[in-house]
Motif scaffolding. Sequence first.
Motif, PDB file in Angstrom:
ATOM      1  N   ALA A   1     -16.835  -3.107  40.752  1.00 31.48           N
ATOM      2  CA  ALA A   1     -16.453  -4.670  40.942  1.00 31.48           C
ATOM      3  C   ALA A   1     -16.462  -5.094  39.469  1.00 31.48           C
ATOM      4  CB  ALA A   1     -17.724  -5.355  41.292  1.00 31.48           C
ATOM      5  N   GLY A   2     -15.672  -6.019  39.017  1.00 26.40           N
ATOM      6  CA  GLY A   2     -15.173  -6.530  37.635  1.00 26.40           C
ATOM      7  C   GLY A   2     -14.657  -5.641  36.766  1.00 26.40           C
TER       8      GLY A   2
ATOM      9  N   ARG B   1     -14.373 -10.039  41.135  1.00 27.16           N
ATOM     10  CA  ARG B   1     -15.550 -10.329  41.986  1.00 27.16           C
ATOM     11  C   ARG B   1     -15.143 -11.755  42.348  1.00 27.16           C
ATOM     12  NH1 ARG B   1     -19.801  -8.562  37.528  1.00 27.16           N
ATOM     13  NH2 ARG B   1     -17.785  -9.057  36.293  1.00 27.16           N
TER      14      ARG B   1
ATOM     15  N   ASP C   1     -12.747 -11.564  35.612  1.00 23.23           N
ATOM     16  CA  ASP C   1     -12.365 -10.478  36.440  1.00 23.23           C
ATOM     17  C   ASP C   1     -10.808 -10.517  36.689  1.00 23.23           C
ATOM     18  OD1 ASP C   1     -15.195  -9.929  36.213  1.00 23.23           O
ATOM     19  OD2 ASP C   1     -15.264  -9.914  38.482  1.00 23.23           O
TER      20      ASP C   1
END
Length: 465
Positions: free
Chosen positions: A174-175, A180, A191
């Motif tokens: 994530a990211g 996100r 992101d």
Amino acid sequence: MSVQASATRWYSSVWRWHFYAGLFCIPFIIWLALTGTIYLWRPQLEALLDRPYDHLATVGQVSAPNAQVSAALRAVPGSTLHKYILPEAEGQAVRVLVTVKGVDKRVYVDPRSLAILHVVTEDNRPLAVVMRLHGQLLAGDIGSYVIEIAACWAVVMLLTGLYLWWPRGRKGMAGVLYPRLRGGRRLFWRDIHATTGIWVSVFALGLILTGLPWATAWGSYLAEVRQLTGTTKGPVDWTIGGKAPTPKADAMLGPHPGHRGMVKAAPPIRPGELEHVIATIRPLRIAPPVLISPPEHEGGLWAVASDAADRPLRSDAQIDGATGRLVGRVDFADRHWIDQTIGYGIAAHEGALFGIANQILGTLTALFLVVLAVSGTIMWWRRRPIGLLGAPVPLTRPRFRAGLVAALVALGAYMPLFGVTLVLVLIAEVLVLRRVPATRHWLGLGRVGAHDGLNGGVGERDFRI
């Protein structure tokens, strides 16, 4: 100095270069992405624009090619034949390129009635204008230099962006590989910027590097290097700064029709020669469109060249017009490996190497670059202090290690305009920008902890994007 402190200082320094490179490149990235996307779809757009001339009545006898050329020359008084483009279908108008006062004009001729359907200056054709907007900003060599400088610094922006993206100890993807969506607007744009960058970087670098051969400085630089190293083998079939690099290369119209300098007037065409040439080349299965150029001097050879967008399909031939004898032929496989490599790269750059999938991939790359530019702009605008440029404040100057120096030298050797502009920027910073307090403050050139009263304390967290 601790390892963590050293890493933080390197991070802040890289971020500063990423910030400045991005701030300079963003307008050009958006411009190149938009104009490049239009040009990617050139085959479909040109087919649409030429549709009125590609579905003619097929009733009646087709006139001799020499008569078609004569009709085109009468339509443009004082002109001479530059190229005859072999029709690809029965109902298609014949395209004849004629030259008058150094200007190329494209004449559309009905092959049966010899009626003139349309006359247009090559440089004024819509896709030719788009190409000059894309590569030269309609400003000739100056525009080409500006675009090339932006391209060089875009490489720096992408490479430094990859360094900043690298997931240092972060858990999960994530990211890193996907954004996100529930962390607030600041995290969202961070992101979007970071994940878009990682997905598009490889393709964007490919687009930039395959576009350099057209640039005035880099293309000329490559030509000089090849001349010095003895790796030149015949004329190239792409333009450099919108011009053919050698007179011989004019035997091939090249990737962007209409980008030509002054053309030498051809001698009068002898009756029957064009017909002999056409009869000889039809069985050769040269990839269309096929361009036929008259001899440059009395008694010379006719030049035949494929202008196929997929350059690995191209081939050239020379034919004796008086007898129709094939004197020589050069296929793509016969070219120097450097020309082959560049040919594959240009075909991929123009979206022609592997069909519609290549066009879609190029379009997505351009779209992602726009997202990258817009998200970066939004991040900068939201974070910048009022009255300041908003550049990351340097913690201290990192030492120039051997690896960094070698990388900079390599980039400067490969992209001379990057090397030149980098030196100019560093000189301007040392001699001018840092010496004027207001400018130093606005650009964020002051070091944290300096006692000039202009910079507040900034911790490591402020450098983490």
